[in-house]
Design a protein around this motif. Structure first.
Motif, PDB file in Angstrom:
ATOM      1  N   VAL A 108      -3.996 143.715  36.053  1.00  0.00           N
ATOM      2  CA  VAL A 108      -5.104 143.125  36.817  1.00  0.00           C
ATOM      3  C   VAL A 108      -5.271 143.781  38.196  1.00  0.00           C
ATOM      4  O   VAL A 108      -6.127 143.357  38.974  1.00  0.00           O
ATOM      5  CB  VAL A 108      -4.941 141.592  36.993  1.00  0.00           C
ATOM      6  N   SER A 109      -4.468 144.821  38.435  1.00  0.00           N
ATOM      7  CA  SER A 109      -4.484 145.461  39.747  1.00  0.00           C
ATOM      8  C   SER A 109      -5.910 145.857  40.169  1.00  0.00           C
ATOM      9  O   SER A 109      -6.674 146.406  39.372  1.00  0.00           O
ATOM     10  CB  SER A 109      -3.568 146.686  39.689  1.00  0.00           C
ATOM     11  N   GLY A 110      -6.266 145.544  41.398  1.00  0.00           N
ATOM     12  CA  GLY A 110      -7.583 145.893  41.922  1.00  0.00           C
ATOM     13  C   GLY A 110      -8.648 144.859  41.588  1.00  0.00           C
ATOM     14  O   GLY A 110      -9.804 144.995  41.985  1.00  0.00           O
ATOM     15  N   ARG A 111      -8.284 143.804  40.828  1.00  0.00           N
ATOM     16  CA  ARG A 111      -9.254 142.764  40.490  1.00  0.00           C
ATOM     17  C   ARG A 111      -8.931 141.476  41.247  1.00  0.00           C
ATOM     18  O   ARG A 111      -7.892 141.382  41.890  1.00  0.00           O
ATOM     19  CB  ARG A 111      -9.254 142.493  38.986  1.00  0.00           C
ATOM     20  N   ALA A 112      -9.830 140.511  41.128  1.00  0.00           N
ATOM     21  CA  ALA A 112      -9.686 139.274  41.904  1.00  0.00           C
ATOM     22  C   ALA A 112      -8.668 138.340  41.263  1.00  0.00           C
ATOM     23  O   ALA A 112      -9.015 137.316  40.658  1.00  0.00           O
ATOM     24  CB  ALA A 112     -11.047 138.582  42.029  1.00  0.00           C
ATOM     25  N   ALA A 113      -7.391 138.723  41.377  1.00  0.00           N
ATOM     26  CA  ALA A 113      -6.307 137.889  40.845  1.00  0.00           C
ATOM     27  C   ALA A 113      -5.090 138.022  41.740  1.00  0.00           C
ATOM     28  O   ALA A 113      -4.826 139.103  42.277  1.00  0.00           O
ATOM     29  CB  ALA A 113      -5.955 138.324  39.424  1.00  0.00           C
ATOM     30  N   VAL A 114      -4.348 136.921  41.910  1.00  0.00           N
ATOM     31  CA  VAL A 114      -3.061 136.993  42.621  1.00  0.00           C
ATOM     32  C   VAL A 114      -1.971 136.533  41.665  1.00  0.00           C
ATOM     33  O   VAL A 114      -2.161 135.567  40.914  1.00  0.00           O
ATOM     34  CB  VAL A 114      -3.030 136.124  43.903  1.00  0.00           C
ATOM     35  N   MET A 115      -0.849 137.256  41.672  1.00  0.00           N
ATOM     36  CA  MET A 115       0.244 136.927  40.762  1.00  0.00           C
ATOM     37  C   MET A 115       1.233 136.008  41.471  1.00  0.00           C
ATOM     38  O   MET A 115       1.504 136.184  42.664  1.00  0.00           O
ATOM     39  CB  MET A 115       0.977 138.198  40.306  1.00  0.00           C
ATOM     40  N   LEU A 116       1.774 135.056  40.714  1.00  0.00           N
ATOM     41  CA  LEU A 116       2.687 134.071  41.294  1.00  0.00           C
ATOM     42  C   LEU A 116       3.847 133.856  40.320  1.00  0.00           C
ATOM     43  O   LEU A 116       3.610 133.556  39.146  1.00  0.00           O
ATOM     44  CB  LEU A 116       1.912 132.759  41.488  1.00  0.00           C
ATOM     45  N   GLU A 117       5.068 134.042  40.827  1.00  0.00           N
ATOM     46  CA  GLU A 117       6.228 133.753  39.972  1.00  0.00           C
ATOM     47  C   GLU A 117       6.502 132.263  40.082  1.00  0.00           C
ATOM     48  O   GLU A 117       6.881 131.772  41.156  1.00  0.00           O
ATOM     49  CB  GLU A 117       7.437 134.576  40.433  1.00  0.00           C
ATOM     50  N   ALA A 118       6.251 131.525  39.011  1.00  0.00           N
ATOM     51  CA  ALA A 118       6.374 130.068  39.107  1.00  0.00           C
ATOM     52  C   ALA A 118       6.630 129.457  37.738  1.00  0.00           C
ATOM     53  O   ALA A 118       6.252 130.008  36.710  1.00  0.00           O
ATOM     54  CB  ALA A 118       5.081 129.476  39.679  1.00  0.00           C
ATOM     55  N   ASP A 119       7.288 128.296  37.781  1.00  0.00           N
ATOM     56  CA  ASP A 119       7.573 127.531  36.563  1.00  0.00           C
ATOM     57  C   ASP A 119       6.436 126.544  36.332  1.00  0.00           C
ATOM     58  O   ASP A 119       6.067 125.788  37.234  1.00  0.00           O
ATOM     59  CB  ASP A 119       8.907 126.787  36.775  1.00  0.00           C
ATOM     60  N   ALA A 120       5.906 126.547  35.111  1.00  0.00           N
ATOM     61  CA  ALA A 120       4.786 125.667  34.762  1.00  0.00           C
ATOM     62  C   ALA A 120       5.116 124.188  34.981  1.00  0.00           C
ATOM     63  O   ALA A 120       4.216 123.375  35.192  1.00  0.00           O
ATOM     64  CB  ALA A 120       4.409 125.889  33.301  1.00  0.00           C
ATOM     65  N   LEU A 121       6.408 123.848  34.922  1.00  0.00           N
ATOM     66  CA  LEU A 121       6.767 122.432  35.063  1.00  0.00           C
ATOM     67  C   LEU A 121       6.966 122.026  36.525  1.00  0.00           C
ATOM     68  O   LEU A 121       7.134 120.839  36.823  1.00  0.00           O
ATOM     69  CB  LEU A 121       8.049 122.134  34.263  1.00  0.00           C
ATOM     70  N   HIS A 122       6.973 123.019  37.432  1.00  0.00           N
ATOM     71  CA  HIS A 122       7.150 122.730  38.872  1.00  0.00           C
ATOM     72  C   HIS A 122       6.244 123.688  39.638  1.00  0.00           C
ATOM     73  O   HIS A 122       6.735 124.625  40.285  1.00  0.00           O
ATOM     74  CB  HIS A 122       8.612 122.928  39.294  1.00  0.00           C
ATOM     75  N   LEU A 123       4.956 123.482  39.570  1.00  0.00           N
ATOM     76  CA  LEU A 123       4.028 124.436  40.182  1.00  0.00           C
ATOM     77  C   LEU A 123       4.019 124.298  41.702  1.00  0.00           C
ATOM     78  O   LEU A 123       3.905 123.167  42.216  1.00  0.00           O
ATOM     79  CB  LEU A 123       2.611 124.203  39.628  1.00  0.00           C
TER      80      LEU A 123
END
Ligand SMILES: C[S@@+](CC[C@H](N)C(=O)[O-])C[C@H]1O[C@@H](n2cnc3c(N)ncnc32)[C@H](O)[C@@H]1O
Length: 254
Positions: A108-123
């Protein structure tokens, strides 16, 4: 009986189940895209696109706050991004397996997205802050389905929408043929592509059919969604019910 959550072989509790799932995805990350497209004959692309189209009204709003949770290598995120207008607020793409997430970041590099390292059960996200939560082929892997639905409900704004794309087990003749493919052919191809059996990787090919078999069937899943406080809960089968999209809404405040 409704399964409470994913249970990889040998996992004694929710923590060890989540850890095993994370380790497994980290270990298969380098081959994940190749295997995915090969094993689904590229039908997965249609499913991601179809899921994104279902939410095109929200995606068209530049300010909409959107989370793709369990984003993995970013294919669902890419399908969502294609329906975002120019200059739109970035989509948050989150996953707890770093090796999957870093591949997603490249995609997704260069597009309107930010990556987040996170657990779905504790957002790590504020309550009532999102317009849309989408997850593709990730929900089935959560160690606690009810906790997942509750966490998504917490972060959604009242009136916010939820989309869960995942596999299911079709009935009838298609189901029988598919069961043979899914339980026998698919693990064999998986092993061939990824080389001889090696701990985690080998487990992954056995885990996939087992996790689909243990995942609640649509009526049970819809009951879980209603019980977690959602309205307008529905399931749309894709490709003879091999996969399907669950949709629901956090009820608006009246
Ligand atoms: C089968 S992959 C799907 C990836 C991508 N969404 C797709 O459609 O190809 C499942 C992903 O869910 C992630 N996952 C599973 N449990 C998770 C959790 N509790 N929190 C965050 N990510 C999780 C895994 O790390 C993996 O990347």
């Amino acid at each position: 009986m409704v399964a409470a959550g994913a249970k990889p072989a040998g996992a004694a509790d929710e923590n060890s189940a989540a850890q095993a799932v994370r380790q497994m995805f980290n270990s298969i990350a380098p081959r994940y895209d190749l295997l995915n497209h090969l094993l689904s004959a590229n039908v997965d692309r249609l499913w991601w696109r179809r899921t994104a189209r279902r939410f095109e009204e929200i995606l068209a709003k530049p300010d909409a706050a959107i989370l793709d949770i369990c984003c993995g290598t970013g294919d669902m995120t890419m399908a969502l991004l294609k329906l975002r207008p120019h200059g739109a607020r970035p989509i948050v793409a989150a996953d707890f397996a770093r090796a999957m997430l870093s591949r997603g970041a490249q995609k997704v590099s260069g597009r309107a997205a930010v990556m987040l390292e996170a657990d779905a059960l504790h957002l790590p996200l504020r309550s009532a802050s999102l317009d849309l939560v989408v997850t593709a082929f990730g929900f089935r892997n959560l160690a606690n389905y009810e906790a997942g639905l509750q966490e998504f409900h917490r972060v959604l704004k009242p009136g916010g929408q939820l989309g869960i794309l995942d596999f299911s087990e079709p009935g009838g003749l298609v189901g029988k043929a598919y069961a043979v493919y899914f339980r026998r052919v698919l693990p064999a191809i998986g092993r061939l592509v990824s080389g001889p059996a090696q701990g985690n990787k080998d487990d992954a090919y056995r885990y996939l059919p087992a996790s689909v078999g243990a995942f609640p069937a649509p009526p049970a899943m819809l009951r879980l969604m209603s019980a977690a406080g959602y309205t307008e809960c529905a399931w749309q089968p894709y490709t003879f019910g091999i996969a399907g999209l669950y949709t629901a809404m956090r009820p608006p405040v009246v």
